[in-house]
Design an enzyme around this catalytic site. Sequence first.
Site, PDB file in Angstrom:
ATOM      1  N   GLU A 117     -17.340  56.043  63.921  1.00  0.00           N
ATOM      2  CA  GLU A 117     -16.367  55.479  62.977  1.00  0.00           C
ATOM      3  C   GLU A 117     -15.599  54.304  63.563  1.00  0.00           C
ATOM      4  O   GLU A 117     -15.155  53.417  62.831  1.00  0.00           O
ATOM      5  CB  GLU A 117     -15.385  56.562  62.504  1.00  0.00           C
ATOM      6  N   PHE A 155     -10.372  73.131  57.869  1.00  0.00           N
ATOM      7  CA  PHE A 155     -11.424  72.516  58.681  1.00  0.00           C
ATOM      8  C   PHE A 155     -11.421  71.002  58.482  1.00  0.00           C
ATOM      9  O   PHE A 155     -11.410  70.520  57.353  1.00  0.00           O
ATOM     10  CB  PHE A 155     -12.798  73.096  58.297  1.00  0.00           C
ATOM     11  N   GLN A 156     -11.435  70.282  59.582  1.00  0.00           N
ATOM     12  CA  GLN A 156     -11.414  68.810  59.594  1.00  0.00           C
ATOM     13  C   GLN A 156     -10.201  68.236  58.854  1.00  0.00           C
ATOM     14  O   GLN A 156     -10.287  67.167  58.250  1.00  0.00           O
ATOM     15  CB  GLN A 156     -12.726  68.231  59.049  1.00  0.00           C
ATOM     16  N   LYS A 166     -10.503  65.771  48.720  1.00  0.00           N
ATOM     17  CA  LYS A 166     -11.822  66.027  48.143  1.00  0.00           C
ATOM     18  C   LYS A 166     -11.737  66.393  46.663  1.00  0.00           C
ATOM     19  O   LYS A 166     -12.533  65.921  45.854  1.00  0.00           O
ATOM     20  CB  LYS A 166     -12.494  67.166  48.933  1.00  0.00           C
ATOM     21  N   MET A 197     -11.443  42.223  84.806  1.00  0.00           N
ATOM     22  CA  MET A 197     -10.052  41.799  84.789  1.00  0.00           C
ATOM     23  C   MET A 197      -9.201  42.729  85.644  1.00  0.00           C
ATOM     24  O   MET A 197      -8.291  42.273  86.350  1.00  0.00           O
ATOM     25  CB  MET A 197      -9.510  41.752  83.353  1.00  0.00           C
TER      26      MET A 197
END
Lengths: 570, 182
Positions: A49, A111-112, A161, A475
């Site tokens: 993602e 969940f999630q 959802k 760096m």
Amino acid sequence: MQLTGAQALIKSLEQQGVDTVFGLPGGAILPVYDPLLDSSLRHILVRHEQGAGHMAEGYAQATGRPGVAMVTSGPGATNIVTPITNAHMDSTPLVVITGQVATASIGLDAFQECDITGITMGVTKHNFLVQSAHELPRAVAAAFHLATTGRPGPVLIDVPKDVAQSTMDWWYPASVDEYDLPGYRPTIELDEDLLDRAVALIAASRRPVLYVGGGTLKSRASAELLAFAERTRIPVVTTLMARGAFPDSHPQHLGMPGMHGTYTAVTAMQRSDLLITLGARFDDRVTGRIAAFAPEAKVIHVDIDRAEFGKIRRPDVALQTDVATALRAFDQSGVRSQPLDDWWRELEEWRERYPLTYEEPEMDGPLRPQHVIQAIAETTEPGTIVASGVGQHQMWAAQYWPFEEPNTWINSGGAGTMGFGVPAAIGAKAGRPDRTVWCIDGDGCFQMTAQELVTARSEGIPIKVAILNNAYLGMVRQWQEMFYDERYSEVYLSPDLPDYVKWAEAMGCVGLRATNVKEMADVIDEANAITDVPVVIDFRTDASEKVFPMVPAGASNDDIMVHPSQRGAR
Amino acid sequence: MTPPEPFLGDTVHTPVRHHILSVLVENKAGVLARIAGMFARRGFNIYSLAVAPAESDARFSRVTIVVDAESAPLEQIVGQLDKLVNVVAITDLSPQDALERELLLATVPTEDATRGQLLDLAAGAGASIVDVDGTALTVMLAGTPGACDALERSLESFPEVELHRTGRVALPRLGRTATHEE
């Protein structure tokens, strides 16, 4: 017309003129992915993602249109927080859609589940948790309006959802009045009194500098800038976020200011008596020690965001407007500064004495990273877009790539997000398929997000990636060498592990390698000839090479360190 | 070596230079968190904060924030606050132009010997007695923040006082104009 929330969401995106969505499905966002099959929207399926977010940023920076990303709830949402933060720091317009657990489950540690509107409150311009399917079109329309007007930025829409699954009577807000944003007024009328005071400061100045920041690109003010600068002969510096806003080849361009800016750009600001600040925010990487920054300069600060006024440096005149409007008003006033001949004589002297420089590479290697960048730039077509990660390679790209037009430089400025380059380049190429897109990357950055090259290959997005492989987190290595007595702590990566050529090939790309100048020229030619699949080149560069000039962190810009070969001449 | 005292932040009593921001906001979930989060993120100090539905329109709430103008320039605070999309209007009241009031409630355990003393003190301060039982009295004062401060100090001589203050609300004094911010 009865639609599900999911259908309404996709239809709303189409309504906004969206052509490309970067994303990855999962449980909570599943309903929204179904109507996608029947839509004309192009969905680019990423492998992580974070990649979706940076691609949307690359798309936005290259096209000037908002980038759109769509991910699921919980870890899908948290994985895109870094790109959202990055876009917030760089004022990049994004609309990010996240799935959320059903409204009845919110707050129950389902969940999630995660509180993504809470998490992103401080790193978005605004966010929405949509409560009903009926509200979705309004949320989408408002999100695009917020993301693209005023000071642009990321806006997140969290879609439970059950909201996506329930039905609604299709409608779409007809105008801004129906967005329900009573507290949002992005446009401000230019204050004529303040304009007069700004014009008076310009008229009185003897050593003015146009300090051009990213807001100049956001307001598409390059033409206005060129006109005003040429009419007045005032010298121009372009910050890291504004590279390309003014042609590098223009004789009035002094280069980039800041920690790794050109001596002339940095010193011009230090000695200036008037900084005409255009959509810039006095970032610490530009000012050095703020108490010692441009001590004699008066400041005109043009910004669309009034909270920037006086945040770091108190302006003498603050103009709350977009850069293009301000420049047109300056130009219409016909204002000229005092004669600039003495100022230009001084600037030319610095420019001649302290140009950007590096030592020529030996014929049998290793390569000089600056030389590689110049070699790529010389052989690529005009209008090529360049993306980069964060670190030495980014600074060298900003210094040595000749930028001639807006929206050709895609980088992570404020947040400094390593791994930005590859996905941002993919997003840029998706938005501008007509352009050649190079990613100048470091080996450390490449390893963070390289898996998106699988996305690039499978979606037919043929970018070119130049890894300046010095086998170090370069760096950090430079700082440890210069400021930590050469005590190298956890910075060595290895030039051969991973094998970048094999890795590229495993991802369906062409993998090439160059260890010396002869091979470098050959592989660049080879890469330029490949236009159908992504190409990755492993350039073996000198690990001891450092970025100069450099203003050490916290030091005054007066203490700028030039390249070692130029020292002693001061 | 004794461990250092835990850092509790800079304790803010009435700041030396305070300002009252009367902020009209959309009455939506999470708006208070957005405001509080912005203050925390930017390092601006809130001295007190009071929220109530707005007088005329159920879509809005009014948040009265007393800010410590020492912690950041006022225009910075107002500018950042104004960027919050749910913030509709900001009215900035300087203390001399503002009518400020606050409510104090204190439950004070008393014995026969101290009850009279407390009643005198309350009467002197203009506070009223709003609850009584055999062991304690609850006093209430609606007054200026200064009057509430004074009563709070005088109650320090009583043991185990439970005291709550609401934080102040404010309106412009009649005849004075507040700075209206869009």
